[in-house]
Write a protein that holds these residues in place. Structure first.
Motif, PDB file in Angstrom:
ATOM      1  N   THR A 127       0.847  -1.198   0.000  1.00  0.00           N
ATOM      2  CA  THR A 127       0.000   0.000   0.000  1.00  0.00           C
ATOM      3  C   THR A 127       0.876   1.240   0.000  1.00  0.00           C
ATOM      4  O   THR A 127       1.623   1.467   0.960  1.00  0.00           O
TER       5      THR A 127
ATOM      6  N   LEU B 226      -5.829   6.804  -2.800  1.00  0.00           N
ATOM      7  CA  LEU B 226      -6.204   5.466  -3.264  1.00  0.00           C
ATOM      8  C   LEU B 226      -7.713   5.419  -3.402  1.00  0.00           C
ATOM      9  O   LEU B 226      -8.437   5.983  -2.588  1.00  0.00           O
ATOM     10  N   GLU B 227      -8.196   4.745  -4.430  1.00  0.00           N
ATOM     11  CA  GLU B 227      -9.637   4.692  -4.703  1.00  0.00           C
ATOM     12  C   GLU B 227     -10.268   3.427  -4.140  1.00  0.00           C
ATOM     13  O   GLU B 227      -9.721   2.332  -4.300  1.00  0.00           O
TER      14      GLU B 227
ATOM     15  N   ARG C   6     -13.256   0.964  -4.661  1.00  0.00           N
ATOM     16  CA  ARG C   6     -14.229   0.543  -5.671  1.00  0.00           C
ATOM     17  C   ARG C   6     -14.809  -0.806  -5.265  1.00  0.00           C
ATOM     18  O   ARG C   6     -14.076  -1.793  -5.230  1.00  0.00           O
TER      19      ARG C   6
ATOM     20  N   SER D  15     -12.913  -2.828  -2.786  1.00  0.00           N
ATOM     21  CA  SER D  15     -11.500  -3.028  -3.086  1.00  0.00           C
ATOM     22  C   SER D  15     -10.786  -1.688  -3.121  1.00  0.00           C
ATOM     23  O   SER D  15     -11.384  -0.658  -3.401  1.00  0.00           O
TER      24      SER D  15
ATOM     25  N   TYR E 297      -7.634   0.532  -4.736  1.00  0.00           N
ATOM     26  CA  TYR E 297      -6.796   0.600  -5.930  1.00  0.00           C
ATOM     27  C   TYR E 297      -5.856   1.800  -5.897  1.00  0.00           C
ATOM     28  O   TYR E 297      -6.233   2.880  -5.444  1.00  0.00           O
ATOM     29  N   ASP E 298      -4.652   1.591  -6.421  1.00  0.00           N
ATOM     30  CA  ASP E 298      -3.708   2.657  -6.713  1.00  0.00           C
ATOM     31  C   ASP E 298      -3.659   2.727  -8.227  1.00  0.00           C
ATOM     32  O   ASP E 298      -2.953   1.951  -8.874  1.00  0.00           O
TER      33      ASP E 298
ATOM     34  N   ASP F 287      -4.640   1.537 -11.544  1.00  0.00           N
ATOM     35  CA  ASP F 287      -5.187   0.242 -11.981  1.00  0.00           C
ATOM     36  C   ASP F 287      -4.684  -0.928 -11.144  1.00  0.00           C
ATOM     37  O   ASP F 287      -5.080  -2.072 -11.362  1.00  0.00           O
ATOM     38  N   THR F 288      -3.800  -0.649 -10.186  1.00  0.00           N
ATOM     39  CA  THR F 288      -3.219  -1.713  -9.351  1.00  0.00           C
ATOM     40  C   THR F 288      -4.122  -2.020  -8.166  1.00  0.00           C
ATOM     41  O   THR F 288      -4.437  -1.141  -7.365  1.00  0.00           O
ATOM     42  N   LEU F 289      -4.532  -3.281  -8.043  1.00  0.00           N
ATOM     43  CA  LEU F 289      -5.327  -3.725  -6.901  1.00  0.00           C
ATOM     44  C   LEU F 289      -4.408  -3.819  -5.688  1.00  0.00           C
ATOM     45  O   LEU F 289      -3.425  -4.551  -5.689  1.00  0.00           O
TER      46      LEU F 289
ATOM     47  N   GLU G 213      -8.427  -6.222  -1.151  1.00  0.00           N
ATOM     48  CA  GLU G 213      -9.835  -6.582  -1.326  1.00  0.00           C
ATOM     49  C   GLU G 213     -10.452  -6.768   0.051  1.00  0.00           C
ATOM     50  O   GLU G 213      -9.774  -7.199   0.982  1.00  0.00           O
TER      51      GLU G 213
END
Length: 100
Positions: free
Chosen positions: A43, A49-50, A52, A55, A57-58, A60-62, A65
């Motif tokens: 992290t 960080l989003e 969604r 989950s 995300y940074d 497109d990087t997960l 979860e």
């Protein structure tokens, strides 16, 4: 869509957030009694960080979860309550202060 940012004071491994802190933030967004959090990548710190669909995300990087979890077992029970629970500790502290 919610945005989270992990301040650098909550660092874990070098350059990344503490997993327990990150997991706690994600669990807080659920509002359920038990939440399962799986960390997928380090992290980043001080980075927006989003959130969604549970989950993190940074871009497109997960990063992590989360989902509703369940308690697998009851908390262990002690046969003897600790001193502070029964008032014994408070009485000992009071007795010590009377002697000074």
């Amino acid at each position: 869509m919610a945005t989270l940012q992990i301040p650098s004071r909550f660092n874990g491994p070098p350059g990344s957030g503490n997993g327990g802190y990150v997991g706690g933030l994600l669990a807080e967004h659920h509002g359920d009694a038990a939440v399962t959090v799986i960390l997928r990548s380090p992290t980043p710190l001080d980075t927006p960080l989003e959130m969604r669909a549970g989950s993190l995300y940074d871009g497109d990087t997960l990063v992590a979860e989360s989902r509703v979890g369940e308690f697998d077992r009851d908390a262990p029970q002690s046969e003897v309550p600790p001193k502070w629970w029964t008032g014994g500790y408070a009485a000992e502290v009071a007795a010590r202060s009377d002697r000074s």
